[in-house]
Design an enzyme around this catalytic site. Structure first.
Site: not given
Length: 454
Positions: A85, A154, A178
């Site tokens: 990420k 997220s 997330s």
């Protein structure tokens, strides 16, 4: 091994890829090339990646193959591609956190977790899209099951990339929901470890006492394998636990007759289709030998959510104070709003939330005393539209308490969207969590996958 006999390389799980590379049935270079070709074909529409390091991945894969050929000692993920990420630092690549002023923020060193993945032989293929600063504003990533639905957030790019078979492992983070929610909405496995089990050094923070790092993968076996690599004490992270290493082998035996606690407060709040699906899944688990006891929370469900949100707002305000003061207009609306509210909260309110947090941890611990894991829906709903990242309320309590939780895909709706169930275990008991998850995975036997775009 002939080309016709080789498996579809993009379909390999991390565990399968590691075994095949180790046995020299396939090379890391071959896997990387297959994934890079797939990314080039699929990702322009999916938008799961913000950076693809094709040259770096090829060089690392070539080095991995050479090390194996030379008989050198190899790690658990030798030659296996992964993505991180875009709030994880990776040396030589930008860490933007979805924030325009950071577009040229090239990391000088790897995050602790990225370094551990590389030390285990894994090959970084790129950085996946995050919502801005890993908060609640939607990202441009699309859901591979249906382009008109959110992939969650997220860790939106991580969930979508694993589901679309662009990579077998992607690292995500969870402050509210997330890791688990993108796993649920994309039909993959997401593991949020115990708070502090995995170091956050080299990861852009959102809320210090809530931030967790963990993997999104396609099997429980992979979740255990990757956790074994990521977990470990980091003396430079003050919140890193000094527990012994997590050993994936301890989580390998399936817990054939798990004792599960069905959290009815969550089931009652789920949308009708999710509620019906989870109750059907629980019935199947009972038929397969699980003991399932209905459990109600002692305190209001809303107290968990209030304590979580107040904690996140206050801590995010502190993290982002200087940036917001300088360039408020470049912040996305939700993260800007949460941080600005947090800046107005009095200190006594934050302290009251921490008192509530400790009380809720004690109460929930008592409820878990006679079960191996709680079972509940991962999310209250199926993936909604792209104007949102979805509902974090079913994942946030476990971020607040810091307990390990895992999302398992469990079916597909009539609308072609994945369902998911969530298991939660006591703090530091990832072994029991993963053993129970193996049994749930086995019984529910999810075989769905999104269709490739034409």
């Amino acid at each position: 091994m002939s080309a016709a006999a080789k498996p579809a390389l993009h379909d390999l799980t991390a565990s399968e890829a590691a075994r095949l590379v180790r046995r020299r049935k396939v090379t890391s270079v071959e896997i990387v090339e297959a994934l890079l070709a797939r990314i080039e074909r699929i990702d322009p529409a999916l938008r799961a990646f913000v950076t693809v390091d094709a040259d770096g991945a090829r060089a690392a894969a070539k080095a991995a193959d050479a090390a194996l050929q030379a008989g050198q000692k190899t790690g658990a993920l030798h030659g296996v591609p992964f993505a991180a990420k875009d709030i994880y630092d990776a040396a030589g690549l930008p860490t933007t956190a979805g924030y325009p002023p950071l577009v040229n923020n090239v990391a000088p060193a790897d995050a602790f977790t990225v370094a551990r993945m590389k030390a285990a032989g894994a090959v970084l293929i790129g950085k996946t899209v995050t919502t801005q600063f890993a908060a609640g504003d939607p990202s441009p990533t699309r859901n591979p099951w249906r382009a008109d639905r959110t992939p969650g957030g997220s860790s939106s790019g991580s969930g979508a990339a694993v589901a679309a078979r662009l990579v077998p492992v992607a690292l995500g983070t969870q402050t509210g929901g997330s890791i688990l929610r993108p796993a649920a909405y994309n039909g993959v496995v997401g593991l949020k470890p115990t708070y502090g089990r995995v170091s956050r050094r080299g990861i852009v923070p959102l809320a210090w006492t809530l931030d967790h790092a963990g993997p999104l993968v396609r099997s429980v076996e992979d979740a255990a394998l990757v956790l074994g690599v990521l977990a470990g004490h980091d003396p430079l992270d003050p919140r890193s636990l000094q527990e012994g290493p997590f050993r994936p082998g301890a989580a390998r035996p399936v817990l054939r007759q798990p004792r599960l606690g069905l959290l009815t407060d969550f089931v009652d709040r789920a949308q009708a289709d999710v509620r019906a699906h989870v109750l059907d899944a629980v019935a199947r688990l009972r038929e397969a030998g699980a003991t399932v006891t209905e459990i109600r929370l002692r305190s209001s469900f809303d107290l968990y959510l209030a304590a979580h949100r107040l904690t996140m707002q206050a801590e995010a305000a502190t993290v982002h104070a200087a940036w917001i003061a300088r360039e408020r207009e470049l912040y996305s609306p939700r993260i800007r709003g949460e941080a600005m509210v947090g800046a107005l909260l009095p200190g006594w309110a934050y302290l009251q939330a921490q008192r509530a947090r400790r009380r809720l941890a004690a109460e929930t611990g008592a409820l878990a005393a006679d079960v191996d894991a709680f079972v509940l829906p991962t999310a209250s709903n199926l993936a909604p539209g792209p104007e949102t990242t979805g509902d974090p309320s079913f994942q946030a309590p476990w971020s607040l308490l810091g307990w390990p939780s895992i999302s398992l895909p469990s079916g597909v709706s009539a609308d072609g969207l994945p369902f998911a169930v969530q298991l939660v275990a006591r703090r530091l008991d990832e072994v029991t969590l993963l053993r129970a998850a193996r049994r749930v995975e086995e019984v529910l036997a999810f075989g769905g996958r999104p269709l490739d775009p034409q």
